[in-house]
Design a protein around this motif. Sequence first.
Motif, PDB file in Angstrom:
ATOM      1  N   LEU A  10      12.067   2.775   1.852  1.00  0.00           N
ATOM      2  CA  LEU A  10      10.723   3.315   2.044  1.00  0.00           C
ATOM      3  C   LEU A  10       9.795   2.910   0.902  1.00  0.00           C
ATOM      4  O   LEU A  10       8.631   2.551   1.120  1.00  0.00           O
ATOM      5  CB  LEU A  10      10.791   4.841   2.156  1.00  0.00           C
ATOM      6  CG  LEU A  10      11.449   5.376   3.428  1.00  0.00           C
ATOM      7  CD1 LEU A  10      11.733   6.868   3.315  1.00  0.00           C
ATOM      8  CD2 LEU A  10      10.576   5.092   4.643  1.00  0.00           C
ATOM      9  N   ARG A  11      10.317   2.937  -0.337  1.00  0.00           N
ATOM     10  CA  ARG A  11       9.499   2.542  -1.474  1.00  0.00           C
ATOM     11  C   ARG A  11       9.084   1.073  -1.370  1.00  0.00           C
ATOM     12  O   ARG A  11       7.941   0.705  -1.654  1.00  0.00           O
ATOM     13  CB  ARG A  11      10.278   2.755  -2.772  1.00  0.00           C
ATOM     14  CG  ARG A  11      10.517   4.187  -3.132  1.00  0.00           C
ATOM     15  CD  ARG A  11       9.241   4.889  -3.582  1.00  0.00           C
ATOM     16  NE  ARG A  11       9.533   6.242  -4.050  1.00  0.00           N
ATOM     17  CZ  ARG A  11       9.726   7.286  -3.278  1.00  0.00           C
ATOM     18  NH1 ARG A  11       9.625   7.156  -1.962  1.00  0.00           N
ATOM     19  NH2 ARG A  11       9.990   8.465  -3.784  1.00  0.00           N
ATOM     20  N   GLY A  12      10.022   0.249  -0.959  1.00  0.00           N
ATOM     21  CA  GLY A  12       9.730  -1.179  -0.830  1.00  0.00           C
ATOM     22  C   GLY A  12       8.661  -1.438   0.230  1.00  0.00           C
ATOM     23  O   GLY A  12       7.734  -2.227   0.025  1.00  0.00           O
ATOM     24  N   LEU A  13       8.795  -0.752   1.345  1.00  0.00           N
ATOM     25  CA  LEU A  13       7.831  -0.929   2.433  1.00  0.00           C
ATOM     26  C   LEU A  13       6.458  -0.408   2.021  1.00  0.00           C
ATOM     27  O   LEU A  13       5.430  -0.991   2.368  1.00  0.00           O
ATOM     28  CB  LEU A  13       8.322  -0.197   3.691  1.00  0.00           C
ATOM     29  CG  LEU A  13       9.562  -0.779   4.367  1.00  0.00           C
ATOM     30  CD1 LEU A  13      10.078   0.159   5.448  1.00  0.00           C
ATOM     31  CD2 LEU A  13       9.244  -2.151   4.971  1.00  0.00           C
ATOM     32  N   GLU A  14       6.470   0.695   1.262  1.00  0.00           N
ATOM     33  CA  GLU A  14       5.207   1.266   0.802  1.00  0.00           C
ATOM     34  C   GLU A  14       4.541   0.304  -0.184  1.00  0.00           C
ATOM     35  O   GLU A  14       3.335   0.056  -0.118  1.00  0.00           O
ATOM     36  CB  GLU A  14       5.463   2.626   0.137  1.00  0.00           C
ATOM     37  CG  GLU A  14       4.179   3.331  -0.266  1.00  0.00           C
ATOM     38  CD  GLU A  14       4.464   4.510  -1.181  1.00  0.00           C
ATOM     39  OE1 GLU A  14       5.641   4.730  -1.535  1.00  0.00           O
ATOM     40  OE2 GLU A  14       3.498   5.208  -1.548  1.00  0.00           O
ATOM     41  N   ARG A  15       5.353  -0.230  -1.074  1.00  0.00           N
ATOM     42  CA  ARG A  15       4.815  -1.156  -2.076  1.00  0.00           C
ATOM     43  C   ARG A  15       4.188  -2.390  -1.433  1.00  0.00           C
ATOM     44  O   ARG A  15       3.178  -2.912  -1.912  1.00  0.00           O
ATOM     45  CB  ARG A  15       5.927  -1.581  -3.043  1.00  0.00           C
ATOM     46  CG  ARG A  15       5.418  -2.357  -4.240  1.00  0.00           C
ATOM     47  CD  ARG A  15       6.522  -2.616  -5.260  1.00  0.00           C
ATOM     48  NE  ARG A  15       6.970  -3.990  -5.230  1.00  0.00           N
ATOM     49  CZ  ARG A  15       6.542  -4.935  -6.073  1.00  0.00           C
ATOM     50  NH1 ARG A  15       5.667  -4.644  -6.999  1.00  0.00           N
ATOM     51  NH2 ARG A  15       6.973  -6.167  -5.983  1.00  0.00           N
ATOM     52  N   ASP A  16       4.768  -2.829  -0.351  1.00  0.00           N
ATOM     53  CA  ASP A  16       4.241  -4.007   0.333  1.00  0.00           C
ATOM     54  C   ASP A  16       3.072  -3.676   1.257  1.00  0.00           C
ATOM     55  O   ASP A  16       2.561  -4.551   1.960  1.00  0.00           O
ATOM     56  CB  ASP A  16       5.352  -4.685   1.152  1.00  0.00           C
ATOM     57  CG  ASP A  16       6.309  -5.472   0.258  1.00  0.00           C
ATOM     58  OD1 ASP A  16       6.110  -5.469  -0.971  1.00  0.00           O
ATOM     59  OD2 ASP A  16       7.242  -6.087   0.798  1.00  0.00           O
ATOM     60  N   GLY A  17       2.682  -2.420   1.266  1.00  0.00           N
ATOM     61  CA  GLY A  17       1.531  -2.044   2.093  1.00  0.00           C
ATOM     62  C   GLY A  17       1.837  -1.982   3.580  1.00  0.00           C
ATOM     63  O   GLY A  17       0.944  -2.054   4.402  1.00  0.00           O
ATOM     64  N   LEU A  18       3.124  -1.824   3.912  1.00  0.00           N
ATOM     65  CA  LEU A  18       3.521  -1.808   5.316  1.00  0.00           C
ATOM     66  C   LEU A  18       3.578  -0.395   5.891  1.00  0.00           C
ATOM     67  O   LEU A  18       3.427  -0.201   7.096  1.00  0.00           O
ATOM     68  CB  LEU A  18       4.881  -2.493   5.479  1.00  0.00           C
ATOM     69  CG  LEU A  18       4.886  -3.970   5.071  1.00  0.00           C
ATOM     70  CD1 LEU A  18       6.314  -4.490   4.966  1.00  0.00           C
ATOM     71  CD2 LEU A  18       4.093  -4.803   6.074  1.00  0.00           C
ATOM     72  N   ILE A  19       3.802   0.583   5.017  1.00  0.00           N
ATOM     73  CA  ILE A  19       3.813   1.980   5.457  1.00  0.00           C
ATOM     74  C   ILE A  19       3.033   2.840   4.464  1.00  0.00           C
ATOM     75  O   ILE A  19       2.820   2.438   3.317  1.00  0.00           O
ATOM     76  CB  ILE A  19       5.244   2.551   5.589  1.00  0.00           C
ATOM     77  CG1 ILE A  19       5.923   2.636   4.223  1.00  0.00           C
ATOM     78  CG2 ILE A  19       6.071   1.727   6.552  1.00  0.00           C
ATOM     79  CD1 ILE A  19       7.285   3.324   4.261  1.00  0.00           C
ATOM     80  N   THR A  20       2.619   4.010   4.917  1.00  0.00           N
ATOM     81  CA  THR A  20       1.984   4.975   4.022  1.00  0.00           C
ATOM     82  C   THR A  20       2.919   6.152   3.818  1.00  0.00           C
ATOM     83  O   THR A  20       3.703   6.496   4.705  1.00  0.00           O
ATOM     84  CB  THR A  20       0.665   5.502   4.610  1.00  0.00           C
ATOM     85  OG1 THR A  20       0.928   6.094   5.883  1.00  0.00           O
ATOM     86  CG2 THR A  20      -0.343   4.383   4.775  1.00  0.00           C
ATOM     87  N   ARG A  21       2.817   6.757   2.630  1.00  0.00           N
ATOM     88  CA  ARG A  21       3.641   7.911   2.296  1.00  0.00           C
ATOM     89  C   ARG A  21       2.698   9.069   1.973  1.00  0.00           C
ATOM     90  O   ARG A  21       1.903   8.990   1.048  1.00  0.00           O
ATOM     91  CB  ARG A  21       4.520   7.582   1.098  1.00  0.00           C
ATOM     92  CG  ARG A  21       5.346   8.730   0.574  1.00  0.00           C
ATOM     93  CD  ARG A  21       6.314   8.241  -0.503  1.00  0.00           C
ATOM     94  NE  ARG A  21       7.110   9.327  -1.045  1.00  0.00           N
ATOM     95  CZ  ARG A  21       6.745  10.085  -2.071  1.00  0.00           C
ATOM     96  NH1 ARG A  21       5.589   9.878  -2.655  1.00  0.00           N
ATOM     97  NH2 ARG A  21       7.518  11.045  -2.502  1.00  0.00           N
ATOM     98  N   THR A  22       2.776  10.121   2.777  1.00  0.00           N
ATOM     99  CA  THR A  22       1.873  11.255   2.603  1.00  0.00           C
ATOM    100  C   THR A  22       2.649  12.506   2.230  1.00  0.00           C
ATOM    101  O   THR A  22       3.452  13.004   3.005  1.00  0.00           O
ATOM    102  CB  THR A  22       1.091  11.515   3.904  1.00  0.00           C
ATOM    103  OG1 THR A  22       0.481  10.304   4.330  1.00  0.00           O
ATOM    104  CG2 THR A  22       0.024  12.564   3.668  1.00  0.00           C
ATOM    105  N   VAL A  23       2.370  13.014   1.013  1.00  0.00           N
ATOM    106  CA  VAL A  23       3.052  14.213   0.545  1.00  0.00           C
ATOM    107  C   VAL A  23       2.176  15.430   0.809  1.00  0.00           C
ATOM    108  O   VAL A  23       1.034  15.479   0.350  1.00  0.00           O
ATOM    109  CB  VAL A  23       3.340  14.121  -0.965  1.00  0.00           C
ATOM    110  CG1 VAL A  23       4.047  15.384  -1.443  1.00  0.00           C
ATOM    111  CG2 VAL A  23       4.156  12.880  -1.287  1.00  0.00           C
ATOM    112  N   HIS A  24       2.708  16.385   1.549  1.00  0.00           N
ATOM    113  CA  HIS A  24       1.971  17.623   1.794  1.00  0.00           C
ATOM    114  C   HIS A  24       2.398  18.662   0.763  1.00  0.00           C
ATOM    115  O   HIS A  24       3.580  18.969   0.666  1.00  0.00           O
ATOM    116  CB  HIS A  24       2.254  18.137   3.214  1.00  0.00           C
ATOM    117  CG  HIS A  24       1.879  17.149   4.268  1.00  0.00           C
ATOM    118  ND1 HIS A  24       0.593  16.991   4.734  1.00  0.00           N
ATOM    119  CD2 HIS A  24       2.613  16.233   4.939  1.00  0.00           C
ATOM    120  CE1 HIS A  24       0.560  16.039   5.650  1.00  0.00           C
ATOM    121  NE2 HIS A  24       1.771  15.555   5.805  1.00  0.00           N
TER     122      HIS A  24
END
Lengths: 119, 119
Positions: A57-71
């Motif tokens: 997930l971190r790798g995908l987020e870093r590449d701008g492929l996914i977003t990570r939203t913390v509530h």
Amino acid sequence: MLPDAYAADCPSRQILNRIGDTWSVLVVVMLADGTHRYTELARRIQGVSPKMLTQTLRGLERDGLITRTVHPVVPPRVDYALTSLGQSLYGLVEGLEKWAEAHIDDVQAARTAYDAAQA
Amino acid sequence: MLPDAYAADCPSRQILNRIGDTWSVLVVVMLADGTHRYTELARRIQGVSPKMLTQTLRGLERDGLITRTVHPVVPPRVDYALTSLGQSLYGLVEGLEKWAEAHIDDVQAARTAYDAAQA
DNA sequence: CAGGATCCTTGCCGATACTG
DNA sequence: CAGTATCGGCAAGGATCCTG
């Protein structure tokens, strides 16, 4: 020792590495139908350890492929979703799947023939 | 522990594994412009060991993606070439390259932004 | 020239235990 | 719930030497 320079750091190779990563592809496929939580991903993608899931997930987020939203709630809730770039990548994966379905029989036949010839 | 069954042995995963393999892709790309000998491949694809090159070529041959032609002469001469199936796979690789070239800037920008945010 | 056989390293990954 | 930290196994892959 580096591989051929014409392929070591080229854009293609970076994408290829991502495409070749099992967990990354599974995550992208899962997120293709909408937002999911960490635990949902972990449960659905059986066999993935927390470590690998987070790392993926971190790798995908870093590449701008996914977003990570913390509530900011208790208990914690974190949502993951594809970005438009990630959706674009998913289009590629779909293309690969189409090709695979169209040609897997040929590959299987070739393997059987090859193995028979070795016996 | 197996990953999700819906992805473990499916056609897509087998193709993905092949696409994700550095040496296989390089060999396919090299053979896309015509037949080449073992040594030519070894020289051009810098950094590949004889072991890996042979292993890669065997795998591609087994999957029906390339042909291996042994000429009964001394010194030995072995030619490798793409099959029509292999050429079809190369088309896929070209598609990946197009996507990579079109989106690598976005990915790079995302990485830079992500790394900056961590600091 | 085109590999086969062998040894050995490294780094990936799974399992497990723990925390804010 | 959503991770992080640590340890250990194991197999992919590199280096090297040898042969038909």
